[in-house]
Design a protein around this motif. Structure first.
Motif, PDB file in Angstrom:
ATOM      1  N   PHE A  94       0.828  -1.198   0.000  1.00 29.64           N
ATOM      2  CA  PHE A  94       0.000   0.000   0.000  1.00 29.64           C
ATOM      3  C   PHE A  94       0.866   1.252   0.000  1.00 29.64           C
ATOM      4  O   PHE A  94       2.029   1.220   0.429  1.00 29.64           O
ATOM      5  N   ALA A  95       0.284   2.347  -0.487  1.00 31.87           N
ATOM      6  CA  ALA A  95       0.894   3.670  -0.354  1.00 31.87           C
ATOM      7  C   ALA A  95       0.238   4.437   0.790  1.00 31.87           C
ATOM      8  O   ALA A  95       0.867   5.248   1.453  1.00 31.87           O
ATOM      9  N   ARG A  96      -1.038   4.157   0.987  1.00 25.39           N
ATOM     10  CA  ARG A  96      -1.798   4.751   2.095  1.00 25.39           C
ATOM     11  C   ARG A  96      -2.307   3.621   2.973  1.00 25.39           C
ATOM     12  O   ARG A  96      -2.623   2.537   2.480  1.00 25.39           O
ATOM     13  N   ALA A  97      -2.375   3.863   4.278  1.00 24.74           N
ATOM     14  CA  ALA A  97      -2.765   2.826   5.237  1.00 24.74           C
ATOM     15  C   ALA A  97      -3.945   2.008   4.724  1.00 24.74           C
ATOM     16  O   ALA A  97      -4.966   2.565   4.329  1.00 24.74           O
ATOM     17  N   PRO A  98      -3.802   0.687   4.689  1.00 25.16           N
ATOM     18  CA  PRO A  98      -4.825  -0.165   4.083  1.00 25.16           C
ATOM     19  C   PRO A  98      -5.924  -0.548   5.072  1.00 25.16           C
ATOM     20  O   PRO A  98      -5.799  -0.353   6.277  1.00 25.16           O
ATOM     21  N   ARG A  99      -6.983  -1.097   4.512  1.00 21.22           N
ATOM     22  CA  ARG A  99      -8.006  -1.710   5.344  1.00 21.22           C
ATOM     23  C   ARG A  99      -8.369  -3.057   4.729  1.00 21.22           C
ATOM     24  O   ARG A  99      -8.243  -3.243   3.514  1.00 21.22           O
ATOM     25  N   PRO A 100      -8.809  -4.004   5.553  1.00 18.10           N
ATOM     26  CA  PRO A 100      -9.203  -5.301   4.998  1.00 18.10           C
ATOM     27  C   PRO A 100     -10.417  -5.167   4.093  1.00 18.10           C
ATOM     28  O   PRO A 100     -11.219  -4.238   4.243  1.00 18.10           O
ATOM     29  N   PRO A 101     -10.585  -6.080   3.153  1.00 12.99           N
ATOM     30  CA  PRO A 101     -11.751  -6.041   2.261  1.00 12.99           C
ATOM     31  C   PRO A 101     -13.057  -6.044   3.059  1.00 12.99           C
ATOM     32  O   PRO A 101     -13.239  -6.844   3.971  1.00 12.99           O
ATOM     33  N   ARG A 188      -6.764 -11.047   2.839  1.00 13.52           N
ATOM     34  CA  ARG A 188      -7.727 -10.720   3.892  1.00 13.52           C
ATOM     35  C   ARG A 188      -7.317  -9.483   4.681  1.00 13.52           C
ATOM     36  O   ARG A 188      -8.032  -9.077   5.596  1.00 13.52           O
ATOM     37  N   LEU A 189      -6.166  -8.897   4.353  1.00 10.53           N
ATOM     38  CA  LEU A 189      -5.683  -7.743   5.096  1.00 10.53           C
ATOM     39  C   LEU A 189      -5.644  -6.467   4.269  1.00 10.53           C
ATOM     40  O   LEU A 189      -5.924  -5.386   4.793  1.00 10.53           O
ATOM     41  N   VAL A 190      -5.275  -6.570   3.010  1.00 14.07           N
ATOM     42  CA  VAL A 190      -5.112  -5.389   2.150  1.00 14.07           C
ATOM     43  C   VAL A 190      -6.112  -5.506   1.003  1.00 14.07           C
ATOM     44  O   VAL A 190      -6.005  -6.402   0.163  1.00 14.07           O
ATOM     45  N   SER A 191      -7.072  -4.604   0.968  1.00 13.45           N
ATOM     46  CA  SER A 191      -8.117  -4.670  -0.063  1.00 13.45           C
ATOM     47  C   SER A 191      -7.608  -4.155  -1.398  1.00 13.45           C
ATOM     48  O   SER A 191      -6.530  -3.566  -1.496  1.00 13.45           O
ATOM     49  N   GLY A 192      -8.408  -4.351  -2.429  1.00 14.02           N
ATOM     50  CA  GLY A 192      -8.068  -3.862  -3.763  1.00 14.02           C
ATOM     51  C   GLY A 192      -7.970  -2.360  -3.849  1.00 14.02           C
ATOM     52  O   GLY A 192      -7.411  -1.822  -4.812  1.00 14.02           O
ATOM     53  N   PRO A 213      -2.976 -15.690  -0.909  1.00 16.22           N
ATOM     54  CA  PRO A 213      -3.361 -14.977   0.306  1.00 16.22           C
ATOM     55  C   PRO A 213      -2.452 -13.768   0.510  1.00 16.22           C
ATOM     56  O   PRO A 213      -1.602 -13.468  -0.339  1.00 16.22           O
ATOM     57  N   HIS A 214      -2.605 -13.109   1.665  1.00 15.93           N
ATOM     58  CA  HIS A 214      -1.746 -11.959   1.950  1.00 15.93           C
ATOM     59  C   HIS A 214      -0.273 -12.354   1.909  1.00 15.93           C
ATOM     60  O   HIS A 214       0.563 -11.607   1.408  1.00 15.93           O
ATOM     61  N   PHE A 215       0.055 -13.527   2.418  1.00 14.48           N
ATOM     62  CA  PHE A 215       1.425 -14.037   2.316  1.00 14.48           C
ATOM     63  C   PHE A 215       1.650 -14.576   0.898  1.00 14.48           C
ATOM     64  O   PHE A 215       1.919 -15.760   0.697  1.00 14.48           O
TER      65      PHE A 215
END
Length: 241
Positions: A94-101, A188-192, A213-215
């Motif tokens: 991310f460039a800006r703090a992410p949120r989960p989907p 599950r941690l960083v949305s599109g 997945p995120h990993f």
């Protein structure tokens, strides 16, 4: 022919200990090195940038890869235009703090809530499920358990706060090299939204989506390495042409 170097800045754990399969998959096209962060010091993004900067190659072209938490570090370093930087890769980042989907909460709120969790007592199975999804397995949990036990909760909370306050979107405009975003379709941690924000700031950036997945680098190391090699060959060919 000497392989190009690829410098990897690891995710939240800061160790790179779970990246050995990815590093192996990158060979022989790339000589891949992970820069680990101190385990015992709660360094912020500014301090980590200054820790990484003198370790970047000075005399030969290289790729810089920022995984997850390290994306803002990689973006800011690339924006300073190191002379040998040939390309930037952001993975599940991310460039800006992410949120989960699907989360209605802001990234800053989520990071504060996560910071209150008993990180030292988090069940390995729960963390493996969040990070690996259907790729979680007994062998992965055996690798993940000792790593989690070795992490300093105070350091991890500090990194959570840093990630929850990050916004380096403006720095994307100062990056001169090609940019690749590896998106995990089952993250599950960083949305599109994180990729879409980067894509709007850099319409020339390339996004490759991988069933992962995120990993992503851990679960699909070979697929990630193949994507990076193909992208590198594309822009290298364009330069030669």
């Amino acid at each position: 022919m000497t392989p190009m170097r690829c410098i990897v800045l690891p995710g939240m754990d800061g160790t790179g200990e779970l990246l050995t399969d990815f590093v192996a998959a990158m060979a022989p096209a790339f000589a891949t090195e992970v820069i680990a962060y101190p385990r015992d010091r709660p360094l912020g993004y500014d301090e980590l940038i200054e820790l990484v900067r003198p370790q970047l190659p000075a005399h030969a072209p290289y790729l810089l890869l920022g995984e997850s938490f390290s994306g803002p570090i990689a973006i800011r370093l690339a924006a300073s235009r190191p002379p040998q930087l040939a390309g930037l890769v952001l993975c599940a980042s991310f460039a800006r703090a992410p949120r989960p989907p699907g989360s209605p909460l802001s990234a800053a709120t989520l990071s504060r809530l996560a910071g209150r969790l008993p990180l030292a007592r988090m069940p390995t199975r729960w963390v493996a499920s969040a990070m690996l999804g259907r790729w979680s397995s007994p062998s992965w949990r055996e690798r993940l358990g000792p790593l989690l036990a070795s992490l300093d909760p105070a350091v991890m909370r500090h990194r959570l706060r840093e990630g929850g306050a990050a916004d380096v979107t403006a720095a994307l405009a100062d990056i001169a090299c090609p940019l690749l975003y590896l998106r995990a379709s089952r993250d599950r941690l960083v949305s599109g939204d994180s990729w879409r924000r980067i894509g709007r700031a850099r319409p020339d950036a390339r996004c490759i989506e991988i069933d992962a997945p995120h990993f992503l680098l851990q679960a699909r190391g070979q697929a990630a390495a193949d994507a990076i090699r193909g992208w590198r060959d594309e822009f290298a060919g364009a330069v030669r042409g």
